[in-house]
Design an enzyme around this catalytic site. Structure first.
Site, mmCIF file in Angstrom:
data_model
loop_
_atom_site.group_PDB
_atom_site.id
_atom_site.type_symbol
_atom_site.label_atom_id
_atom_site.label_comp_id
_atom_site.label_asym_id
_atom_site.label_seq_id
_atom_site.Cartn_x
_atom_site.Cartn_y
_atom_site.Cartn_z
ATOM 1 N N TYR A 1 -6.233 -10.016 10.196
ATOM 2 C CA TYR A 1 -5.141 -9.860 9.223
ATOM 3 C C TYR A 1 -3.841 -10.421 9.809
ATOM 4 C CZ TYR A 1 -1.877 -7.549 6.019
ATOM 5 O OH TYR A 1 -0.885 -7.296 5.110
ATOM 6 N N ASP B 1 0.824 -1.212 0.000
ATOM 7 C CA ASP B 1 0.000 0.000 0.000
ATOM 8 C C ASP B 1 0.857 1.260 0.000
ATOM 9 O OD1 ASP B 1 -1.837 -1.961 0.321
ATOM 10 O OD2 ASP B 1 -2.413 -1.410 2.363
HETATM 11 C C1 GLA Z 1 -3.654 -4.716 3.198
HETATM 12 C C2 GLA Z 1 -2.187 -4.593 3.612
HETATM 13 C C3 GLA Z 1 -1.254 -4.900 2.441
HETATM 14 C C4 GLA Z 1 -1.628 -6.225 1.778
HETATM 15 C C5 GLA Z 1 -3.129 -6.290 1.493
HETATM 16 C C6 GLA Z 1 -3.556 -7.630 0.981
HETATM 17 O O1 GLA Z 1 -3.978 -3.729 2.272
HETATM 18 O O2 GLA Z 1 -1.915 -3.306 4.093
HETATM 19 O O3 GLA Z 1 0.080 -4.908 2.868
HETATM 20 O O4 GLA Z 1 -1.205 -7.304 2.547
HETATM 21 O O5 GLA Z 1 -3.901 -5.993 2.639
HETATM 22 O O6 GLA Z 1 -2.967 -7.895 -0.247
#
Ligand code: GLA
Length: 383
Positions: free
Chosen positions: A219, A169
């Protein structure tokens, strides 16, 4: 987000003007939950993000105003000075991560506002981090390179927000380029700009408006599963440092040594690393049908193996399929947020109409539609 509103508020609060900085949110065409597994991703910055006006104030205090929340915070730059407001932790974290890297910074006044939807999986938080990392680097002449700016944002998430995210991101936010996706190898940080101009197709996000409250702990749990699978595989194959290095055969060798859940998570990731490479090959040939097919496969994996979808997102995916949409899948971390859809021009309007009505009928609430425009990364904006 409105430049003149930010400027007006800054002037009202601080009696002067500062400089304006912007960083975007992102989309990701394919390659989800691969970044922290050392794999590839294919994100692009969007034309929406966070705008901040900033002026150094010569003190050791930050005075910050969140325009959209109408909230003010004041904090120092030492570890013990952490603010209580969630949004202020991002700014504080960026300051702390710069200081930890030896950057000498002082206090500043700031007002910020955003137009990237919060909690929609478009990385509003990375946009916020990148805005301040980029701006402070410039305002204090720190000479930090763009890779490190992205890592400052990522470390802010790890150490001040509690999300053990990958680098995708923040990288996309800092490095974005109009008309391009970024094929990023998250192990080496080698990257390539891939022109993205799918003639005859549009990209559109459909927001399920679901915001999963436990998203950050769920997550982090996914990440732990991946690490558990790697640890088991590495006992036999010490060269495997990330799931990106593993094959399905290797995973199957340790099937009885890891939990069924960890196995499913790793199976998804190993498949997704390959899907991204296949999609990149297809993109080079302008073969959007194959790209779309891979997107559906990703959705299936995220829903059934990685279990980061939800009823609303699965429904949006089904409607896309019924409407003949070329590719559709849940985008970003999951647990809510958007699907990303690759739609033929002639199917665009009928799809949007259908999905709006069907979603309303099923869930009694409106989904939101965001057409995608791929834009540039972090930058200073002329007043
Ligand atoms: C979020 C995290 C990223 C990535 C996505 C899934 O956006 O911040 O680093 O792991 O999830 O691809």
């Amino acid at each position: 987000m409105n430049k003149s509103e930010v400027r007006g508020k800054f002037h009202e609060l601080f009696g002067t003007d500062g400089k304006l900085f912007f960083s975007p949110g992102r989309i990701n065409l394919i390659g989800e939950h691969t970044d922290y597994n050392g794999g590839f991703v294919l994100p692009g910055a969007v034309d929406k993000g966070m705008l901040a006006e900033i002026r150094l104030n010569g003190t050791d205090k930050v005075r910050a105003f969140a325009y959209d929340l109408n909230e003010y915070a004041e904090f120092g730059l030492n570890e013990a000075d952490a603010p209580t407001q969630g949004w202020a932790k991002y700014i504080f974290g960026v300051c702390r991560e710069i200081i930890k890297r030896g950057g000498v910074i002082g206090g500043f006044d700031t007002v910020f506002s955003g137009n990237v939807p919060l909690g929609a999986g478009m990385s509003s938080s990375a946009a916020l981090e990148s805005t301040y990392a980029f701006a402070l680097n410039q305002l204090f002449s720190l000479n930090i390179d763009k890779f490190e700016l992205a890592k400052i944002g990522q470390s802010t998430e790890h150490n001040y927000v509690g999300v053990k995210c990958g680098i995708m991101d923040q990288f996309a936010s800092v490095f974005g380029s109009t008309g391009h996706l970024i094929r990023l190898d998250c192990r080496s940080l080698e990257y390539k700009y891939v022109p993205f101009n799918p003639v005859g197709y549009k990209l559109v996000l459909v927001d399920s408006v679901v915001k999963h409250e436990l998203a950050s702990s769920a997550y982090n749990k996914r990440r732990e599963s991946c690490e558990a699978a790697v640890a088991a595989i590495a006992k036999r194959h010490p060269e495997v440092k990330f799931l990106r290095d593993a094959t399905m055969d290797m995973l199957n060798e340790v099937k009885n040594e890891i939990s069924a859940e960890d196995y499913m998570r790793a199976e998804y990731v190993i498949g997704e690393v390959q899907r991204l490479l296949d999609a990149c090959d297809a993109l080079e040939k302008d073969d959007y049908e194959t790209v779309g097919q891979k997107m559906y496969e990703t959705h299936h994996g995220m829903s059934k193996l990685y279990e980061v979808s939800c009823e609303e997102l699965d429904f949006l995916n089904d409607v896309a399929k019924e409407c003949g949409v070329t590719g559709s899948r849940v985008m970003g971390g999951g647990f809510g947020g958007c699907t990303i859809n690759l739609v033929k021009d002639e199917l665009y309007e009928p799809f949007i109409e259908k999905v709006k009505v069907a979603f309303k009928d099923k869930f009694g609430k409106e989904c939101k539609i965001y057409p995608v425009n791929i834009g540039d990364g972090s930058r200073e904006i002329n007043a």
